[in-house]
Design an enzyme around this catalytic site. Structure first.
Site, mmCIF file in Angstrom:
data_model
loop_
_atom_site.group_PDB
_atom_site.id
_atom_site.type_symbol
_atom_site.label_atom_id
_atom_site.label_comp_id
_atom_site.label_asym_id
_atom_site.label_seq_id
_atom_site.Cartn_x
_atom_site.Cartn_y
_atom_site.Cartn_z
ATOM 1 N N THR A 42 0.844 -1.192 0.000
ATOM 2 C CA THR A 42 0.000 0.000 0.000
ATOM 3 C C THR A 42 0.877 1.238 0.000
ATOM 4 O O THR A 42 2.072 1.174 0.302
ATOM 5 C CB THR A 42 -0.979 -0.001 1.192
ATOM 6 O OG1 THR A 42 -2.062 0.885 0.900
ATOM 7 C CG2 THR A 42 -0.304 0.428 2.491
ATOM 8 N N CYS A 47 -3.162 8.534 5.946
ATOM 9 C CA CYS A 47 -3.769 7.295 6.441
ATOM 10 C C CYS A 47 -2.746 6.471 7.212
ATOM 11 O O CYS A 47 -1.542 6.711 7.140
ATOM 12 C CB CYS A 47 -4.300 6.464 5.273
ATOM 13 S SG CYS A 47 -5.721 7.160 4.412
ATOM 14 N N HIS A 64 -5.867 -0.263 5.756
ATOM 15 C CA HIS A 64 -5.470 1.078 5.298
ATOM 16 C C HIS A 64 -6.664 1.982 5.562
ATOM 17 O O HIS A 64 -7.694 1.850 4.914
ATOM 18 C CB HIS A 64 -5.137 1.012 3.802
ATOM 19 C CG HIS A 64 -4.702 2.329 3.208
ATOM 20 N ND1 HIS A 64 -3.818 2.400 2.145
ATOM 21 C CD2 HIS A 64 -5.008 3.612 3.502
ATOM 22 C CE1 HIS A 64 -3.615 3.671 1.824
ATOM 23 N NE2 HIS A 64 -4.346 4.421 2.637
#
Length: 201
Positions: A42, A47, A64
């Site tokens: 990711t 985030c 996430h």
């Protein structure tokens, strides 16, 4: 699959030639877990991701997510905290269903960078980082590594079978993809607060 802001199981699976292994790419609001020898990938701005695995069996996964703005008088408690808790519990529950044992769980946590100027007034990166630390402490899931806050986006590669994590700090960005993706996700969270609840095993 739900199209709301709730956590969705990632479906973007591909073959990563660099590591000679199958890979799952997760986007904001997604998570993935596997008992297989894979890598989960990711890219994080504001985030956060929790990489959680059973250190004995090797089953593990990654989420996430970001805490949504809280527009009511209760501040960070209420919808915002409920959403963060839901995002964590969905992953933990699926790991337990897949055979992980709670006492064997360990976590590595990443993200929460101060990278989006539009979010600076609410300090969303710091809030996300603090939430994930507090949640894991409350749930007694041991944090064995972290790389949180700072000013850089990060690309994270998590190998659940071994627990290995590679983190690349993205010091130069050629486009606004990360910022646009997270802004879209934040807008979705405002419109579609989490509806469900999860009972932890």
């Amino acid at each position: 699959m739900s199209t709301t802001a709730e956590n969705q199981f990632a479906t973007n699976i591909y073959y990563d030639r660099s590591f000679d292994i199958d890979a799952a790419k997760i986007l904001p609001g997604e998570y993935f877990f596997t008992p297989k020898d894979m890598v989960i990938v990711t890219v994080l701005g504001s985030c956060v991701s929790a990489c959680i695995r059973d250190r004995v069996s090797g089953v593990g996964g990654m989420n996430h997510f970001m805490l949504p703005d809280s527009n009511d008088g209760e501040g960070l408690l209420s919808a915002s905290m409920r959403y963060g808790t839901y995002a964590m519990e969905v992953l933990v529950n699926d790991l337990l269903k897949a055979g992980a044992r709670r006492e064997n769980l360990e976590a590595k946590v990443f993200g929460g960078g101060h990278v989006l100027s539009s979010f600076s007034t609410i300090n969303v990166g710091h809030r996300n980082a603090q939430f994930v630390r507090d949640y894991l402490k409350t749930e007694r899931i041991r944090v064995v590594a972290e790389d949180l806050e700072d000013v850089y986006p990060r690309k994270v590669y998590f190998f659940p079978r071994t627990g290995r994590v590679l983190v690349k700090k993205l010091r130069r960005l050629n486009n606004n993809t990360i910022a646009n993706r997270e802004q879209d996700y934040a807008n979705r969270l405002r419109r579609e607060p989490v509806a469900g609840s999860v009972d932890l095993f």
